[in-house]
Structures are given as structure tokens and as C-alpha cells.
Design a protein around this motif. Sequence first.
Motif, PDB file in Angstrom:
ATOM      1  N   ALA A  96       0.826  -1.206   0.000  1.00 53.54           N
ATOM      2  CA  ALA A  96       0.000   0.000   0.000  1.00 53.54           C
ATOM      3  C   ALA A  96       0.863   1.260   0.000  1.00 53.54           C
ATOM      4  O   ALA A  96       0.349   2.354   0.213  1.00 53.54           O
ATOM      5  CB  ALA A  96      -0.913   0.003   1.219  1.00 53.54           C
ATOM      6  N   TYR A  97       2.155   1.117  -0.284  1.00 50.08           N
ATOM      7  CA  TYR A  97       3.058   2.258  -0.264  1.00 50.08           C
ATOM      8  C   TYR A  97       3.672   2.480  -1.632  1.00 50.08           C
ATOM      9  O   TYR A  97       3.961   1.529  -2.365  1.00 50.08           O
ATOM     10  CB  TYR A  97       4.191   2.050   0.752  1.00 50.08           C
ATOM     11  CG  TYR A  97       3.700   1.905   2.159  1.00 50.08           C
ATOM     12  CD1 TYR A  97       3.316   3.018   2.896  1.00 50.08           C
ATOM     13  CD2 TYR A  97       3.604   0.660   2.755  1.00 50.08           C
ATOM     14  CE1 TYR A  97       2.854   2.881   4.192  1.00 50.08           C
ATOM     15  CE2 TYR A  97       3.151   0.514   4.044  1.00 50.08           C
ATOM     16  CZ  TYR A  97       2.779   1.637   4.757  1.00 50.08           C
ATOM     17  OH  TYR A  97       2.314   1.493   6.029  1.00 50.08           O
ATOM     18  N   THR A 116       4.754   7.324   0.163  1.00 47.62           N
ATOM     19  CA  THR A 116       3.362   7.751   0.153  1.00 47.62           C
ATOM     20  C   THR A 116       2.479   6.554   0.450  1.00 47.62           C
ATOM     21  O   THR A 116       2.610   5.506  -0.190  1.00 47.62           O
ATOM     22  CB  THR A 116       2.983   8.351  -1.214  1.00 47.62           C
ATOM     23  OG1 THR A 116       3.903   9.398  -1.519  1.00 47.62           O
ATOM     24  CG2 THR A 116       1.572   8.897  -1.191  1.00 47.62           C
ATOM     25  N   ASP A 117       1.595   6.707   1.413  1.00 41.79           N
ATOM     26  CA  ASP A 117       0.593   5.676   1.707  1.00 41.79           C
ATOM     27  C   ASP A 117      -0.548   5.904   0.734  1.00 41.79           C
ATOM     28  O   ASP A 117      -1.262   6.901   0.811  1.00 41.79           O
ATOM     29  CB  ASP A 117       0.109   5.808   3.150  1.00 41.79           C
ATOM     30  CG  ASP A 117      -0.835   4.688   3.556  1.00 41.79           C
ATOM     31  OD1 ASP A 117      -1.251   3.898   2.675  1.00 41.79           O
ATOM     32  OD2 ASP A 117      -1.156   4.604   4.751  1.00 41.79           O
ATOM     33  N   THR A 118      -0.738   4.979  -0.199  1.00 44.15           N
ATOM     34  CA  THR A 118      -1.752   5.173  -1.245  1.00 44.15           C
ATOM     35  C   THR A 118      -3.168   5.111  -0.691  1.00 44.15           C
ATOM     36  O   THR A 118      -4.080   5.663  -1.289  1.00 44.15           O
ATOM     37  CB  THR A 118      -1.576   4.125  -2.356  1.00 44.15           C
ATOM     38  OG1 THR A 118      -1.637   2.814  -1.786  1.00 44.15           O
ATOM     39  CG2 THR A 118      -0.258   4.307  -3.077  1.00 44.15           C
ATOM     40  N   THR A 120      -4.240   6.348   2.388  1.00 48.03           N
ATOM     41  CA  THR A 120      -4.612   7.568   3.100  1.00 48.03           C
ATOM     42  C   THR A 120      -4.063   8.835   2.474  1.00 48.03           C
ATOM     43  O   THR A 120      -4.549   9.923   2.758  1.00 48.03           O
ATOM     44  CB  THR A 120      -4.105   7.513   4.562  1.00 48.03           C
ATOM     45  OG1 THR A 120      -2.679   7.446   4.556  1.00 48.03           O
ATOM     46  CG2 THR A 120      -4.689   6.328   5.303  1.00 48.03           C
ATOM     47  N   GLN A 175       2.170  11.268   3.476  1.00 49.36           N
ATOM     48  CA  GLN A 175       3.445  11.248   2.789  1.00 49.36           C
ATOM     49  C   GLN A 175       4.567  11.571   3.765  1.00 49.36           C
ATOM     50  O   GLN A 175       4.436  12.459   4.615  1.00 49.36           O
ATOM     51  CB  GLN A 175       3.409  12.278   1.663  1.00 49.36           C
ATOM     52  CG  GLN A 175       4.527  12.183   0.690  1.00 49.36           C
ATOM     53  CD  GLN A 175       4.316  13.137  -0.488  1.00 49.36           C
ATOM     54  OE1 GLN A 175       3.777  14.211  -0.307  1.00 49.36           O
ATOM     55  NE2 GLN A 175       4.734  12.731  -1.664  1.00 49.36           N
TER      56      GLN A 175
END
Length: 139
Positions: free
Chosen positions: A106-107, A123-125, A127, A130
Motif C-alpha cells: 500500500a506504499y 506515500t501511503d496510497t 490515506t 506522505q
Amino acid sequence: MKRFFTLALLVSLAAWAQPTRAQKFVYQPINPAFGGNTFNYTWLQASATAQNRIQAPTNATSATTDPLAQFSANLNQQVLSQLTSRLITSQFGQGAIKPGTYNVGAYQVQVSQSTGGVVITVTDTGTGNQTTITIPNGL
């Protein structure tokens, strides 16, 4: 006559009375934190534990964790760890990592070279949160 009875009463009371005795009154605390006997600690702890009616919160998420989700999280963590290890190795020697964008679970990890060193943007896709990490040159 009245004086005789009064005198007789006083003599009999004097013969019957005993000398008074006194003792020193000294406060001694029970709690060892306030100067009491250190051997009282276990008794105080056991007493407090016996009186405690508040239950410790249970971690409900650990009991209901899906093994597949846990495996995925561990795999993502290991990939991120390997990527970090390669970045550090590339900065300090022993191999190189190429600038670019990497998708890890998920990153999204973006690696770029700048004048100040290597810039890593994670970046956490899910939420959109970043984090930017800069590894300076010459450390």
C-alpha cells in the motif's frame, strides 16, 4: 466530722492511685515510598491488586488478526527493510539502487537524487499520507 471523711477519702484515693506512665508517640509510615519499612511493599502491592476492580483492556485486534493480512504486512515490512538497506548501502558503498518509483504493498516509494543527497518519498496510497526522508551526501 465532714473534714474527717474528706481527709479519709483523699488518703484512700492517694493509696489507691498508681503513678502515671507515658510513652513516646512517633508516627511511622507504612508505605515504603514515604519512609516506611521496605518489607511492606509486597503486602501493599498484593492488597492493592486484590482491591483493583478495573480490568485491563484486552487487545481485540490481536485476537482477530487475519493470518493472511499479517503475512502481507510482514512481507511489506521486509521489502521496505530490504529497500532501506539497499539505499543505505548505496549511499555508503557496496552496491547501488537506481532512482525511480517503487510500489510496495500500500506504499509508493519514490527515490531521487538531489544535490543534497538521496531523497526518498514514501506515500501511503490508502490515506495519502506522505513522508520524505533525505540521506545527505558524505555521511
